[in-house]
Design an enzyme around this catalytic site. Structure first.
Site, PDB file in Angstrom:
ATOM      1  N   HIS A 244       0.822  -1.215   0.000  1.00  0.00           N
ATOM      2  CA  HIS A 244       0.000   0.000   0.000  1.00  0.00           C
ATOM      3  C   HIS A 244       0.856   1.265   0.000  1.00  0.00           C
ATOM      4  O   HIS A 244       2.035   1.248   0.376  1.00  0.00           O
ATOM      5  CB  HIS A 244      -0.932   0.006   1.211  1.00  0.00           C
ATOM      6  N   GLU A 318      -2.716  -6.744   7.876  1.00  0.00           N
ATOM      7  CA  GLU A 318      -1.382  -6.543   8.443  1.00  0.00           C
ATOM      8  C   GLU A 318      -1.248  -7.257   9.784  1.00  0.00           C
ATOM      9  O   GLU A 318      -2.253  -7.592  10.440  1.00  0.00           O
ATOM     10  CB  GLU A 318      -1.112  -5.036   8.599  1.00  0.00           C
TER      11      GLU A 318
END
Length: 453
Positions: A244, A318
């Site tokens: 990202h 994550e």
């Protein structure tokens, strides 16, 4: 306190063009295309200062080094070229000079072994002392270890340029990172592809390398190829693994983990640049972590591919940092003395307070990745957008490496990694290129924010 190594494979050679096996035979010379791309490498590396420059003694590598050095802006100041015998190409004495198809037809069992079990390939070599067994891949790995031992201790905190060959470069990368000889073919090295390795301060024998990070691998955009081409006979999928874009917490080096922090303005710019970089690449499907920062990154990238539906996968979230989340390093050290240093030195043994350990991250990241690979149709290309820890776990998984190798692979914000499955979902993967950030910085070095996870 690091030594940076810029690793380069030579330009296209006459034997490459003829699809002839080269090995250590020194009859192969650079083609005009090979010389042109060597000049492009010089232009791409202009602005970097090198403390030492090493090349294989074989003429295709030496000429590549000579041509690229003449194209460096800092030509007058660069050190003289040094030749190292430990940069010689892999020794394939039974096949050297043959057309690849000729070797396949003449040595079908051995060639199958080379393709599928390269670490077990055996050749019988005759010399003055008589006949002896030769294991080409095992020998090139030992040669690579000798090169690191010979060179690294002499160039602490410097930048080294190394010009080698496909085989020795794979072995150099593999011995640095702990990738086993059985995965020899899972590392791609294109003609004039650039890889960047960062080594921590060497203490003791350089054969036991510590703190090694691959910053990027097999960059080819400087020679006009966005990505390396799939291997001949490619049957499976190609996956574009993206981290990202930047968040404000990345910029501040604040641990975010599973706190749902959105992209900042720079992160959106990075995602847009990734979209422009990938706009001409056919994308057939897309998967992302459901968290805000990867999801928005994927949505921005897919504006250039409006017909692709974005799928969410919880397994791609994550790492949970637990009680570390939202905190700076100084705060973590104050509350959990010594644990942060342990995370940096031996991450595989750290249990995040009220969070995850890396084995848990490994298990779910690999399960998610495997499901994506298995669901992909042959010949398709998929976009997968994840996070730093998740992407690192996936990269280690490609080579059957465990959590102790967590820090070996860098993942910059907005970076693109290319992973192929040339023999299908059940076959071994190939890391074609890793941590491409040239679309973000315009250069070969990753200049994205380091930040926290």
């Amino acid at each position: 306190m690091t030594t940076r190594v810029i690793l380069l494979r030579h330009g296209q050679s006459s034997f490459n063009k003829e699809r002839r096996i080269q090995g250590r035979l020194d009859k192969s010379i650079l083609t005009e295309q090979g010389r042109a791309t060597a000049r492009q490498v010089g232009e791409a590396l202009s602005g970097l200062t090198f403390d030492a420059i090493y090349s294989s003694p074989l003429q295709r590598a030496k000429e590549t080094a000579t041509v690229l050095l003449s194209a460096l802006e800092t030509e007058a100041n660069h050190p003289s070229l040094q030749v190292s015998q430990n940069l010689m190409e892999i020794d394939l004495p039974a096949w050297e000079g043959m057309l690849r198809q000729e070797a396949i037809e003449k040595f079908p069992q051995d060639y199958d072994c080379w393709q599928n079990r390269p670490d077990t390939l055996r050749m019988v070599v005759s010399d003055a002392a008589g006949e002896r067994e030769h294991f080409p891949v095992l020998a090139i790995y030992e040669q690579a270890r000798q090169f690191w031992q010979e060179v690294l201790s002499n160039h602490a905190n410097g930048t080294i340029l190394v010009v080698g060959h496909n085989g020795i470069n794979r072995a150099l990368i593999s011995t640095a990172l702990g990738i086993p000889p059985s995965s020899y073919h899972s590392v791609q090295q294109s003609n004039c592809g650039i890889s960047v390795l960062n080594f921590g301060t060497i203490v003791g024998p350089a054969t036991e390398l510590q703190s090694v990070q691959m910053e990027s691998m097999n960059l080819t955009s400087h020679v006009g190829e966005i990505f390396p081409k799939p291997r001949e006979g490619h049957q499976g999928c190609r996956l574009l693994l993206v981290r990202h874009g930047e968040t404000e917490w990345n910029r501040q080096s604040r641990f975010q983990g599973q706190i749902d922090v959105p992209l900042n303005d720079n992160g959106r710019v990075q995602a847009q640049k990734a979209s422009e970089f990938l706009k001409d690449i056919p994308i057939d499907f897309a998967v992302t972590s459901p968290m805000l920062r990867p999801k928005e990154t994927a949505e921005i990238i897919l504006k250039a591919h409006p017909d692709v539906k974005l799928q969410l996968h919880d397994g791609m979230k994550e790492i949970s940092h637990g009680l570390w989340e939202g905190k700076f390093e100084s705060e973590i050290e104050g509350e959990f003395p010594g644990l942060l240093q342990q995370w940096k030195d031996t991450p595989e043994i750290v249990q995040m307070p009220e969070g995850e350990n890396l084995q848990q991250v490994w298990d779910r990241a690999i399960e998610a990745w495997s499901s994506i690979v298995k669901s992909a149709h042959a010949g398709t290309t998929g976009l997968v957008v994840g996070h730093d820890a998740i992407n690192k776990a996936i990269l280690c998984h490609l080579f059957n490496l465990g959590p102790e190798h967590f820090w070996n692979f860098k993942q910059g914000n907005g970076a693109v990694t290319v992973i192929d499955y040339p023999k299908g979902a059940d076959g071994p993967p190939v890391l074609q290129a890793m941590n491409i950030t040239t679309h973000l910085s315009g250069g070969v070095l990753d200049k994205t924010a380091a930040g926290a996870l």
